[in-house]
Design an enzyme around this catalytic site. Structure first.
Site, PDB file in Angstrom:
ATOM      1  N   HIS A   1      84.511  53.298 -20.081  1.00  0.00           N
ATOM      2  CA  HIS A   1      84.370  52.099 -19.264  1.00  0.00           C
ATOM      3  C   HIS A   1      83.071  52.134 -18.478  1.00  0.00           C
ATOM      4  O   HIS A   1      82.708  53.149 -17.910  1.00  0.00           O
ATOM      5  CB  HIS A   1      85.547  51.976 -18.293  1.00  0.00           C
ATOM      6  CG  HIS A   1      85.552  50.676 -17.553  1.00  0.00           C
ATOM      7  ND1 HIS A   1      86.158  49.554 -18.067  1.00  0.00           N
ATOM      8  CD2 HIS A   1      84.993  50.308 -16.381  1.00  0.00           C
ATOM      9  CE1 HIS A   1      85.974  48.538 -17.221  1.00  0.00           C
ATOM     10  NE2 HIS A   1      85.272  48.981 -16.188  1.00  0.00           N
TER      11      HIS A   1
ATOM     12  N   ASP B   1      95.338  42.909 -10.381  1.00  0.00           N
ATOM     13  CA  ASP B   1      93.873  42.990 -10.406  1.00  0.00           C
ATOM     14  C   ASP B   1      93.262  41.646 -10.789  1.00  0.00           C
ATOM     15  O   ASP B   1      92.247  41.246 -10.233  1.00  0.00           O
ATOM     16  CB  ASP B   1      93.408  44.075 -11.378  1.00  0.00           C
ATOM     17  CG  ASP B   1      91.883  44.094 -11.482  1.00  0.00           C
ATOM     18  OD1 ASP B   1      91.235  44.331 -10.439  1.00  0.00           O
ATOM     19  OD2 ASP B   1      91.348  43.826 -12.570  1.00  0.00           O
TER      20      ASP B   1
ATOM     21  N   ARG C   1      88.297  38.144  -4.823  1.00  0.00           N
ATOM     22  CA  ARG C   1      87.117  38.892  -4.343  1.00  0.00           C
ATOM     23  C   ARG C   1      85.837  38.162  -4.701  1.00  0.00           C
ATOM     24  O   ARG C   1      84.879  38.120  -3.927  1.00  0.00           O
ATOM     25  CB  ARG C   1      87.097  40.299  -4.974  1.00  0.00           C
ATOM     26  CG  ARG C   1      88.103  41.254  -4.337  1.00  0.00           C
ATOM     27  CD  ARG C   1      88.295  42.494  -5.195  1.00  0.00           C
ATOM     28  NE  ARG C   1      87.068  43.246  -5.377  1.00  0.00           N
ATOM     29  CZ  ARG C   1      86.825  44.043  -6.419  1.00  0.00           C
ATOM     30  NH1 ARG C   1      87.728  44.206  -7.373  1.00  0.00           N
ATOM     31  NH2 ARG C   1      85.681  44.693  -6.502  1.00  0.00           N
TER      32      ARG C   1
ATOM     33  N   SER D   1      90.406  48.673  -8.908  1.00  0.00           N
ATOM     34  CA  SER D   1      90.416  47.632  -9.941  1.00  0.00           C
ATOM     35  C   SER D   1      90.204  48.254 -11.317  1.00  0.00           C
ATOM     36  O   SER D   1      90.971  48.007 -12.259  1.00  0.00           O
ATOM     37  CB  SER D   1      89.302  46.621  -9.625  1.00  0.00           C
ATOM     38  OG  SER D   1      89.010  45.810 -10.730  1.00  0.00           O
TER      39      SER D   1
ATOM     40  N   LYS E   1      93.438  49.316 -14.184  1.00  0.00           N
ATOM     41  CA  LYS E   1      93.492  48.806 -15.559  1.00  0.00           C
ATOM     42  C   LYS E   1      93.469  49.945 -16.581  1.00  0.00           C
ATOM     43  O   LYS E   1      94.186  49.921 -17.587  1.00  0.00           O
ATOM     44  CB  LYS E   1      92.299  47.878 -15.822  1.00  0.00           C
ATOM     45  CG  LYS E   1      92.479  46.500 -15.212  1.00  0.00           C
ATOM     46  CD  LYS E   1      91.266  45.623 -15.452  1.00  0.00           C
ATOM     47  CE  LYS E   1      90.085  46.085 -14.645  1.00  0.00           C
ATOM     48  NZ  LYS E   1      89.096  45.081 -14.315  1.00  0.00           N
TER      49      LYS E   1
HETATM   50  N1  URA Z   1      84.739  45.931 -12.917  1.00  0.00           N
HETATM   51  C1  URA Z   1      86.043  45.793 -12.657  1.00  0.00           C
HETATM   52  O1  URA Z   1      86.875  45.769 -13.550  1.00  0.00           O
HETATM   53  N2  URA Z   1      86.435  45.667 -11.374  1.00  0.00           N
HETATM   54  C2  URA Z   1      85.569  45.675 -10.345  1.00  0.00           C
HETATM   55  O2  URA Z   1      85.989  45.567  -9.222  1.00  0.00           O
HETATM   56  C3  URA Z   1      84.200  45.814 -10.634  1.00  0.00           C
HETATM   57  C4  URA Z   1      83.805  45.953 -11.944  1.00  0.00           C
END
Ligand code: URA
Ligand code: CA
Length: 433
Positions: A82, A161, A168, A183, A187
């Site tokens: 990621h 999220d 946000r 966040s 995930k």
């Molecule tokens: N990517 C994400 O999935 N969440 C964030 O808060 C910032 C980047």
């Protein structure tokens, strides 16, 4: 428990309990806590931060807010990768088939792009027929059969999220370390991989503008991953200028094909090998990073990695003939060059603004609803540290409109030429603890 008391405690820099954090996330997910109270809470976190324990509780609450994906039916160690967000970041497109081609299982959940950042799922959709929404059973079947599948975030994965991120975005609370860490890791934990390689970007094109913040974010996420029993490591990479040369969708697919053919840009390939070696070692397909890198290089040289990319495209309904015939990818109507106004050395290419220029062409979206034009984008002919002569092309603009003065303006304002310029250091740090 009352939500107003929780907001007040965070406002007064107190430390919240696991029960309070669960109450907040559950209530916001099911709609009993309204946006205005969540907004106030997010701003309190933005200013007053959270302890490691609070961040861990928040992450676990996010990951348990909806479906979790059980990948135990897939044999072996499943690795995921990621990135915290970049411009022209083609690495996933290359890494997924490459790492799979040496026998490590890559079960990759990817996102769409928003604003100046691009998303892997959008890029893959530039391939005619390619399906990014595949059911979980199909996803597991493909990883078992071919060691690779890439899918969009499934419908009900970490719904907390999804709601919080949208809030946000409109309350100026995106760039907060506890909120980003929870966040992303919420995930990743819900999506079931055993091992997670994180690319934490830093610089103009990233959420974390400086190295110290990027380091704290990386350490926080690695610690959460380990607490959740996932092997986790992070590299901190430079995103002051875009990665590789192509920024867009179809053109990044072309860049990935070139890379898998052994003709990738130097900086992009370095990122691919550093991240890929970590993935291969975590998947226990090599004992050392050097051995892993050698395996990856051999797979590119032998054509195995490219074959795996074709297989991945076929598996997901795409037309794999684009790999040998990239001209079958969506093509722009106009190719327009951006000539350098002076002779010198490229000293700065502001990544996020170049991402904005690509978005103006239609390669990215301002709002979640906006469609993407897969054919358009930018190709950087010069990177920081390269010499350039007056009149030589700095950027090739791939456009579906003839008038691109707005795009040229943004590019000229954000690409600097001076007497000297130095290639930035690509990888700042590797964090395993
Ligand atoms: N990517 C994400 O999935 N969440 C964030 O808060 C910032 C980047
Ligand atoms: Ca690129």
């Amino acid at each position: 428990m009352r939500i107003v008391d929780i907001i007040q405690r965070k406002r007064d820099k107190e430390v919240l309990t696991k029960e309070e954090i669960n109450f907040l996330i559950d209530g916001y997910t099911d709609g009993t806590i309204p946006d205005y109270q969540m907004s106030a809470f997010l701003m309190a976190v933005f200013f007053n931060d959270m302890t490691d324990e609070e961040i861990t509780y928040l992450t676990m609450a996010m990951s348990q807010s909806g479906d979790t994906i059980d990948l135990s039916a897939i044999e072996g160690i499943k690795v995921d990768k990621h990135s915290t967000g970049g411009v022209g970041d083609t690495t996933t497109l290359i890494l997924a088939p490459l790492v799979a081609s040496v026998g490590a299982a890559v079960a990759k959940m990817s996102g769409r792009g928003l604003g100046h950042t691009g998303g892997t799922i959008d890029k893959l959709e530039a391939i005619p027929g390619f399906q990014v929404e595949i059911p979980n059973e199909q996803f597991i079947k493909l990883v078992n059969k071919s060691y690779v599948a890439v899918t969009g975030q499934s419908g009900d994965l970490a719904p907390a999220d999804k709601k919080i991120y949208a809030l946000r975005d409109v309350t100026a609370t995106v760039d907060s370390i506890p909120l980003i860490a929870s966040s992303i890791m919420g995930k990743k934990i819900a999506s079931g991989a055993d091992a997670i390689v994180l690319d934490v970007t830093t610089g103009d094109g990233a959420f974390m503008k400086n190295l110290a913040d990027a380091e704290r974010l990386a350490h926080t996420m690695v610690r959460i991953g380990k607490l959740a029993n996932r092997q986790t490591m992070a590299i901190i990479s430079d995103m002051s200028q875009p990665l590789g040369n192509a920024i867009g969708n179809a053109n990044e697919i072309k860049e990935a094909i070139d890379a898998l053919n052994g003709n990738g840009p130097v900086d992009l390939m370095e990122m691919v090998y550093v991240l890929g070696s970590q993935m291969v070692v975590l998947a226990k397909k090599a004992d050392t990073l050097d051995a892993a890198r050698q395996m990856l290089e051999e797979s590119i040289n032998s054509g195995k990695a490219l074959d795996k990319f074709k297989e991945m495209i076929r598996n997901q309904g795409g037309d794999d003939s684009v790999v040998d015939h990239p001209e079958k990818l969506p093509q722009p109507q106009y190719i327009i060059e951006l000539p350098a106004k002076e002779t010198g050395v490229v000293s700065k290419i502001v990544a996020d603004q170049v991402g904005v220029a690509a978005m103006l062409l239609g390669a990215g979206r301002r709002t979640k609803e906006e469609p993407i034009d897969y054919a358009v984008g930018l190709y950087l002919n010069k990177k920081v540290g390269d010499s350039v002569k007056e009149g030589e092309s700095l950027v090739t603009i791939q456009s579906n409109r003839e008038d691109v003065e707005d795009v040229k303006d943004v590019l000229y304002r954000n690409i600097s030429i001076s007497d000297q310029g130095e290639e930035p250091k690509l990888i700042h740090k590797i964090i395993t603890e």
